[in-house]
Motif scaffolding. Structure first.
Motif, PDB file in Angstrom:
ATOM      1  N   ASP A  78       0.843  -1.187   0.000  1.00 33.20           N
ATOM      2  CA  ASP A  78       0.000   0.000   0.000  1.00 33.20           C
ATOM      3  C   ASP A  78       0.882   1.242   0.000  1.00 33.20           C
ATOM      4  O   ASP A  78       2.023   1.202   0.465  1.00 33.20           O
ATOM      5  N   ARG A  87       0.405  12.497  -5.455  1.00 34.01           N
ATOM      6  CA  ARG A  87      -0.966  12.017  -5.649  1.00 34.01           C
ATOM      7  C   ARG A  87      -1.440  12.340  -7.070  1.00 34.01           C
ATOM      8  O   ARG A  87      -2.106  11.535  -7.713  1.00 34.01           O
ATOM      9  N   GLN A  91      -2.837   9.884 -10.027  1.00 31.87           N
ATOM     10  CA  GLN A  91      -4.121  10.068 -10.692  1.00 31.87           C
ATOM     11  C   GLN A  91      -3.961  10.156 -12.209  1.00 31.87           C
ATOM     12  O   GLN A  91      -4.713   9.523 -12.956  1.00 31.87           O
ATOM     13  N   GLY A  94      -3.235   6.843 -13.663  1.00 31.50           N
ATOM     14  CA  GLY A  94      -4.223   5.806 -13.357  1.00 31.50           C
ATOM     15  C   GLY A  94      -3.753   4.834 -12.295  1.00 31.50           C
ATOM     16  O   GLY A  94      -4.447   3.873 -11.969  1.00 31.50           O
ATOM     17  N   ASP A  96      -3.556   5.339  -9.236  1.00 35.36           N
ATOM     18  CA  ASP A  96      -4.340   5.439  -8.003  1.00 35.36           C
ATOM     19  C   ASP A  96      -5.413   4.355  -7.946  1.00 35.36           C
ATOM     20  O   ASP A  96      -5.949   4.064  -6.886  1.00 35.36           O
ATOM     21  N   THR A  97      -5.709   3.725  -9.089  1.00 35.68           N
ATOM     22  CA  THR A  97      -6.665   2.610  -9.094  1.00 35.68           C
ATOM     23  C   THR A  97      -5.947   1.268  -8.987  1.00 35.68           C
ATOM     24  O   THR A  97      -6.579   0.243  -8.761  1.00 35.68           O
ATOM     25  N   VAL A  98      -4.631   1.268  -9.156  1.00 36.70           N
ATOM     26  CA  VAL A  98      -3.830   0.048  -9.060  1.00 36.70           C
ATOM     27  C   VAL A  98      -3.357  -0.160  -7.621  1.00 36.70           C
ATOM     28  O   VAL A  98      -3.440  -1.257  -7.078  1.00 36.70           O
ATOM     29  N   THR A 100      -3.434   0.607  -3.486  1.00 37.91           N
ATOM     30  CA  THR A 100      -4.278   1.068  -2.391  1.00 37.91           C
ATOM     31  C   THR A 100      -3.553   2.266  -1.798  1.00 37.91           C
ATOM     32  O   THR A 100      -2.402   2.151  -1.368  1.00 37.91           O
TER      33      THR A 100
END
Length: 111
Positions: A78, A87, A91, A94, A96-98, A100
């Motif tokens: 994580d 951050r 974003q 992408g 941030d979706t991979v 945690t």
């Protein structure tokens, strides 16, 4: 700028704290720390990014590779407390979706 990496672990969970800039020149330092934890059979790693001011694609690739290896071993990686600039990179790419991504760094139990 330098990158400083420190590690604290307890009962299969490690927190890796990185401070400074994570880029082509400094990423091997983080990679070495993560590789060491993977050899120790740590099953959960949290990377504290609260002190990372800049991260390029090399830094992201180090994190991705470590997450992939840890998942293969049945564990998880994580990210915690990324600064707004980091951050934003997560974003835009992408990632941030991979990953945690937590807002705060979890505390290791002192007991």
């Amino acid at each position: 700028m330098e990158l400083n990496v420190s590690t604290a672990s307890q009962e299969g969970h490690a927190v890796v704290t990185a401070t400074g800039e994570l880029d082509l020149y400094t990423a091997p330092r983080l990679q070495a720390a993560l590789a060491g934890l993977l050899r120790e059979q740590i099953d959960r790693i949290t990377v504290d990014l609260s002190g990372v001011e800049f991260c390029d694609s090399t830094g992201m690739n180090v994190l991705l590779a470590a997450m992939k290896r840890l998942k293969e071993q049945g564990g998880s990686l994580d990210l915690a407390a990324p600064r707004p600039a980091v951050r934003r990179i997560l974003q835009v790419t992408g990632l941030d979706t991979v990953f945690t991504v937590n807002d705060a760094v979890p505390a290791l139990d002192a007991g």
